[in-house]
Design a protein around this motif. Structure first.
Motif, PDB file in Angstrom:
ATOM      1  N   ASP A 145       0.820  -1.211   0.000  1.00  0.00           N
ATOM      2  CA  ASP A 145       0.000   0.000   0.000  1.00  0.00           C
ATOM      3  C   ASP A 145       0.852   1.257   0.000  1.00  0.00           C
TER       4      ASP A 145
ATOM      5  N   LYS B 265      -7.383   4.353   2.667  1.00  0.00           N
ATOM      6  CA  LYS B 265      -7.605   2.936   2.417  1.00  0.00           C
ATOM      7  C   LYS B 265      -7.292   2.572   0.960  1.00  0.00           C
TER       8      LYS B 265
ATOM      9  N   ILE C 256      -8.039  -0.527  -1.799  1.00  0.00           N
ATOM     10  CA  ILE C 256      -8.767  -1.743  -2.157  1.00  0.00           C
ATOM     11  C   ILE C 256      -8.271  -2.201  -3.523  1.00  0.00           C
ATOM     12  N   ARG C 257      -7.875  -3.462  -3.606  1.00  0.00           N
ATOM     13  CA  ARG C 257      -7.364  -4.008  -4.863  1.00  0.00           C
ATOM     14  C   ARG C 257      -8.398  -4.949  -5.473  1.00  0.00           C
ATOM     15  N   ALA C 258      -8.683  -4.741  -6.728  1.00  0.00           N
ATOM     16  CA  ALA C 258      -9.533  -5.644  -7.486  1.00  0.00           C
ATOM     17  C   ALA C 258      -8.704  -6.190  -8.640  1.00  0.00           C
TER      18      ALA C 258
ATOM     19  N   TYR D  88      -8.497   0.914  -5.917  1.00  0.00           N
ATOM     20  CA  TYR D  88      -9.270   2.031  -5.398  1.00  0.00           C
ATOM     21  C   TYR D  88      -8.580   2.574  -4.154  1.00  0.00           C
TER      22      TYR D  88
ATOM     23  N   ILE E 118     -17.385   0.195  -1.310  1.00  0.00           N
ATOM     24  CA  ILE E 118     -17.074  -0.279   0.048  1.00  0.00           C
ATOM     25  C   ILE E 118     -18.068  -1.352   0.477  1.00  0.00           C
TER      26      ILE E 118
ATOM     27  N   THR F 209     -17.302  -4.698  -1.435  1.00  0.00           N
ATOM     28  CA  THR F 209     -16.047  -5.359  -1.089  1.00  0.00           C
ATOM     29  C   THR F 209     -15.832  -5.496   0.404  1.00  0.00           C
ATOM     30  N   ASN F 210     -16.750  -4.961   1.197  1.00  0.00           N
ATOM     31  CA  ASN F 210     -16.581  -4.935   2.656  1.00  0.00           C
ATOM     32  C   ASN F 210     -15.276  -4.260   3.061  1.00  0.00           C
ATOM     33  N   GLY F 211     -14.845  -3.321   2.218  1.00  0.00           N
ATOM     34  CA  GLY F 211     -13.621  -2.599   2.510  1.00  0.00           C
ATOM     35  C   GLY F 211     -12.360  -3.383   2.245  1.00  0.00           C
ATOM     36  N   ASN F 212     -12.489  -4.529   1.576  1.00  0.00           N
ATOM     37  CA  ASN F 212     -11.333  -5.365   1.290  1.00  0.00           C
ATOM     38  C   ASN F 212     -11.228  -5.617  -0.206  1.00  0.00           C
ATOM     39  N   ALA F 213     -10.097  -6.159  -0.621  1.00  0.00           N
ATOM     40  CA  ALA F 213      -9.885  -6.453  -2.030  1.00  0.00           C
ATOM     41  C   ALA F 213     -10.864  -7.517  -2.489  1.00  0.00           C
TER      42      ALA F 213
END
Length: 215
Positions: free
Chosen positions: A33, A110, A112-114, A119, A165, A168-172
Motif C-alpha cells: 500500500d 484505504k 482496495i485491490r480488485a 481504489y 465499500i 467489497t466490505n472494505g477489502n480487495a
C-alpha cells in the motif's frame, strides 16, 4: 539435452507470465500500500507543479503522462488549464476538480485491490472551519492499468465509493481463476518441478501454489 532443458524452462516462464499478468513488474512495484500512496503523492505534486510557471503543452503532458491516463489528463486540463501568450498554467482554487484528493496518507487512507483496478479512498469528517466547509463524505481515486502501468483513471465521489465499500466490505475483491487457467497453471508447475524441483519451489513458493489453488 541442456538446450532442451533451457527451452522448457523458458516456455514455463512465458506461460506463467501470460496466465498471471498481475505478476509483472508493474504490479510487483504496487504490491504494498505504501507504494501506491507514494505514487499518488507524486501524482499530486505533478499536478501542483503546473501552477509554478507557464509551460508549453508538451512540457505539461510530459509532467502528467507517468501518472494519469489520457482521458483523465484531458479532463483535468480542460477544467484547470489557463492559456496566455501561447503558454499554459493552472491556478489555485477552493474547489479543485480532477486533482488527487487531500489524503492524509495515514491508516485512514484505504487501498482496495480488485482484478483490474485499485481504489484509494478516505473518509473526510464534516468541517465548517476555513474558507470552505463540507459535510462528511468519502473521496477517492481509481487506478487502471494503461500500457502495462498503473495510472490514475478516475475521480470517485461519495456515492460511488459507498457502493464499492459495500460490495467489497472494505477489502480487495477476490480474484478467481477459471478452470482453463487452473489446468494450465497446474501443468506448468508440474513441468517446472519435473525439470528442476528446487528452482521451481523457490521461484513459485509452496504458499503461492496453495493460495491460488484454494481459491
Amino acid at each position: 539435452m541442456k538446450k532442451i532443458y533451457l527451452t522448457s524452462i523458458t516456455c514455463c516462464i512465458l506461460l506463467f507470465s501470460f496466465i498471471f499478468p498481475s505478476l509483472s513488474h508493474a504490479d510487483a512495484s504496487f504490491s504494498e500500500d505504501k507504494s501506491v500512496l507514494q505514487f499518488l503523492q507524486d501524482a499530486f505534486q505533478a499536478q501542483v507543479s503546473l501552477s509554478e510557471q507557464f509551460q508549453s503543452m508538451e512540457e505539461i503532458h510530459n509532467t502528467l503522462v507517468p501518472y494519469f491516463t489520457e482521458d483523465f489528463t484531458r479532463e483535468f486540463l480542460n477544467e484547470n488549464l489557463v492559456a496566455e501568450n501561447g503558454k499554459y498554467i493552472t491556478y489555485g482554487t477552493d474547489f479543485p476538480l480532477y486533482y488527487i484528493p487531500f489524503f492524509s496518507y495515514t491508516a485512514e487512507t484505504k487501498v482496495i485491490r480488485a482484478q483490474e483496478h485499485i481504489y484509494i479512498y478516505e473518509f473526510f469528517p464534516e468541517t465548517d472551519e476555513g474558507p470552505v466547509g463540507y459535510e462528511s463524505h468519502y473521496e477517492g481515486i481509481k487506478l487502471n492499468k494503461a500500457d502495462g502501468m498503473w495510472k490514475v483513471a478516475e475521480s470517485l465521489n461519495h456515492d460511488v465509493l459507498t457502493e464499492i465499500i459495500k460490495l467489497t466490505n472494505g477489502n480487495a475483491a477476490p480474484v478467481k481463476m477459471d478452470l482453463v487457467q487452473k489446468s494450465m497453471v497446474k501443468a506448468t508447475l508440474q513441468l517446472g518441478l519435473a525439470l528442476n524441483p528446487i528452482a521451481s519451489f523457490y521461484k513459485y513458493g509452496n504458499s503461492f501454489i496453495i493460495g491460488h489453488f484454494n481459491k
